[in-house]
Design an enzyme around this catalytic site. Structure first.
Site, PDB file in Angstrom:
ATOM      1  N   LYS A   1     -31.145 -24.489 -35.932  1.00 20.93           N
ATOM      2  CA  LYS A   1     -29.871 -24.839 -35.298  1.00 20.93           C
ATOM      3  C   LYS A   1     -28.823 -25.140 -36.370  1.00 20.93           C
ATOM      4  CE  LYS A   1     -28.076 -28.087 -31.765  1.00 20.93           C
ATOM      5  NZ  LYS A   1     -28.436 -29.190 -30.841  1.00 20.93           N
TER       6      LYS A   1
ATOM      7  N   SER B   1     -27.442 -28.550 -25.895  1.00 30.69           N
ATOM      8  CA  SER B   1     -26.635 -27.876 -26.885  1.00 30.69           C
ATOM      9  C   SER B   1     -27.410 -26.907 -27.779  1.00 30.69           C
ATOM     10  CB  SER B   1     -25.941 -28.906 -27.781  1.00 30.69           C
ATOM     11  OG  SER B   1     -26.890 -29.646 -28.528  1.00 30.69           O
TER      12      SER B   1
ATOM     13  N   SER C   1     -30.807 -31.975 -25.411  1.00 27.75           N
ATOM     14  CA  SER C   1     -30.417 -30.685 -25.996  1.00 27.75           C
ATOM     15  C   SER C   1     -31.534 -29.774 -26.470  1.00 27.75           C
ATOM     16  CB  SER C   1     -29.459 -30.914 -27.156  1.00 27.75           C
ATOM     17  OG  SER C   1     -28.172 -31.115 -26.637  1.00 27.75           O
TER      18      SER C   1
END
Ligand code: GLN
Length: 487
Positions: A80, A155, A179
């Site tokens: 990420k 997210s 997330s």
């Protein structure tokens, strides 16, 4: 071998160590697939082919010498874009950090590197990890590989979509209020938020420091355990990381759950819960029962206040953490200004997207004198009550089972103008972060529209093994393992 991307991490491990495949070939196949497919999915922000092939060559040499081989040596993974990678830009999906190249790597990234994992690139997310759909990325949205009209969750939407679309063998995300688990659920992959302190946050760009935790997303529970093993452990560079030994997580994966008590929280099976989600979760619970677990009803009475408390605490911490983006220390600086104050204002107005600005304003407001007691202090008190709810519940059960999200993925754009709706959909994932507990989402069914549904498991501090054991048994019986969209 032409279909290496179809194998999961533990299968690849075998093939690599028997030298039936090489990491370079495997990495090339992933890079080709990213070229072919990611234009439609949008999982990656930055692909790093040269870096990946260098890492793959090094892994092959290591395997060739037969020494110092880890379960992830030669395995291609995605990270990420909230984790710092030395020499590779780290954007947090924000204009503010669009050209930020960190001088150091996050501990999680260095651990993966030391163990010989191959990083394919940095994956998309909501800007500064604020959101639940990956539509808040300043660059482009990510689409759900099961249906490109739908959001992948967020997210860590890029991390989840990349795993589901076979654009990496496994990935790393971060979870402040759901997330990892929520996009895991929406993309039909396994995702775990470890106990606060289990995994180092050093080099993780901070959103809400008392809630943030790094964790893995994978195609199956075994791969999830392998990734968790690789990133867990004490780090002197993160004062909140726990000086505790890391157990053998794959050792926890056994058929049968005799002696395990599973709690079903009344407050998680409420009106507003999508009936297909409820059915799938109840089927998952009956699997746990058929594997030997005892199921009991429990209560987490303060659940209904969790969203409100989170949306005070998280923005408050964010407003403080994000004050560092001032055009001086990091990233963007507005090109034209007449004085220092104007430079700050212009930089922050240009650099942050609308959701981030909303959070900074909410947080600044709730921390301001005169409002602090009414908002931040109150929210902190509610947080304690929620933590106590869990403590009481874990006197009666080992693991809590519940839905991960109240509904399957929604369409792109469907909730963009309704932040409250979006915030409310975090109701089942937020409590675990407030209490610092581990939580996990495992695929348990499909909706009639062909969208994945996840079941959430929660346990006491540092009891990740119980989550893995329960999830492993669901995976054995649910018949969804390895089921991935065609694209
Ligand atoms: N959806 C939540 C938020 O917007 C959680 C995000 C996260 O876990 N990073 O804050």
């Amino acid at each position: 071998m032409s279909n290496m991307i179809d194998f999961s991490i533990h299968q690849l491990r075998e093939l690599l160590s028997r030298r039936e495949i090489s990491s370079v070939e495997l990495t090339r196949q992933y890079l080709d697939r990213i070229n072919e497919v990611d234009g439609r999915v949008g999982a990656y922000i930055t692909v790093t082919p040269d870096h990946a092939l260098d890492m793959a060559e090094a892994a092959d040499r290591r395997i060739g010498r037969g020494e110092d081989i880890h379960p992830l040596t030669g395995i291609p993974v995605a990270v990420k874009d909230v984790l710092c990678t030395r020499g590779i830009r780290t954007t947090c999906a924000s204009r503010m950090l669009e050209n930020f190249v960190p001088p150091y790597s996050a501990t999680v990234v260095s651990r993966l590197e030391t163990q010989g994992a191959v990083m394919l690139g940095k994956v998309n997310m909501d800007e500064f990890a604020m959101g639940s759909s990956t539509e808040n990325s300043a660059f482009h949205p990510t689409r759900n590989p099961w249906n490109l009209e739908y959001i992948p969750g967020g997210s860590s939407g890029g991390s989840a979509a990349a795993v589901a679309a076979r654009l990496c063998a496994g990935s790393i995300g971060s979870d402040t209020g759901g997330s990892i688990r929520q996009p895991g659920s929406h993309c039909g992959v396994v995702g775990m938020k470890p106990t606060y302190g289990r995994v180092s946050r050093y080099g993780l760009v901070a959103f809400a420091s008392s809630l943030d935790q790094v964790g893995p997303l994978a195609r199956n529970v075994t791969d999830c355990a392998i990734l968790l093993q690789a990133i867990s452990g004490y780090d002197p560079a993160d004062s909140t990381s726990a000086p505790r030994e890391v157990p053998d997580y794959t050792g926890a994966l056994r058929p049968g759950l005799n002696g395990m008590v599973v709690g079903l929280p009344r407050e998680y099976f409420i009106s507003g819960l999508d009936p297909e989600v409820e059915d799938a979760v109840r089927r998952g619970v009956s699997i746990l029962e058929s594997q030997g677990a005892e199921v009991v009803e429990i209560s987490l009475p303060h659940t209904e206040y969790a969203v409100a408390a989170y949306y005070i605490v998280a923005p408050a911490e964010a407003s403080s953490n994000l004050s560092r983006y001032d055009g001086v220390k990091y990233g963007l600086r507005a090109p034209e200004y007449n004085n220092l104050l104007e430079m700050y204002k212009k930089t922050r107005s240009m650099g942050f997207g609308p959701e981030v600005k909303t959070r900074i304003m909410l947080g600044t407001y709730s921390l301001s004198s005169g409002y602090y007691d009414a908002y931040y202090k109150k929210a902190s008190q509610v947080r304690t009550l929620i933590t106590e709810d869990f403590r009481d519940a874990f006197r009666k059960c080992d693991v809590i089972a519940a839905p991960t999200a109240p509904s399957p993925a929604f369409r792109l754009g469907e909730k963009s103008n309704d932040p409250l709706q979006l915030y409310l959909s975090d109701i089942f994932t937020i409590p675990v972060n407030l209490a610092g507990l581990p939580g996990m989402s495992v695929p348990v069914g499909m909706s009639s529209d062909g969208l994945p549904i996840g079941l959430q498991l929660m346990s006491g501090h540092f009891q990740e093994e119980k989550l893995l054991a329960a999830a492993y048994n669901i995976e054995l019986e649910a018949g969804l393992e390895g089921q991935l969209p065609d694209l």
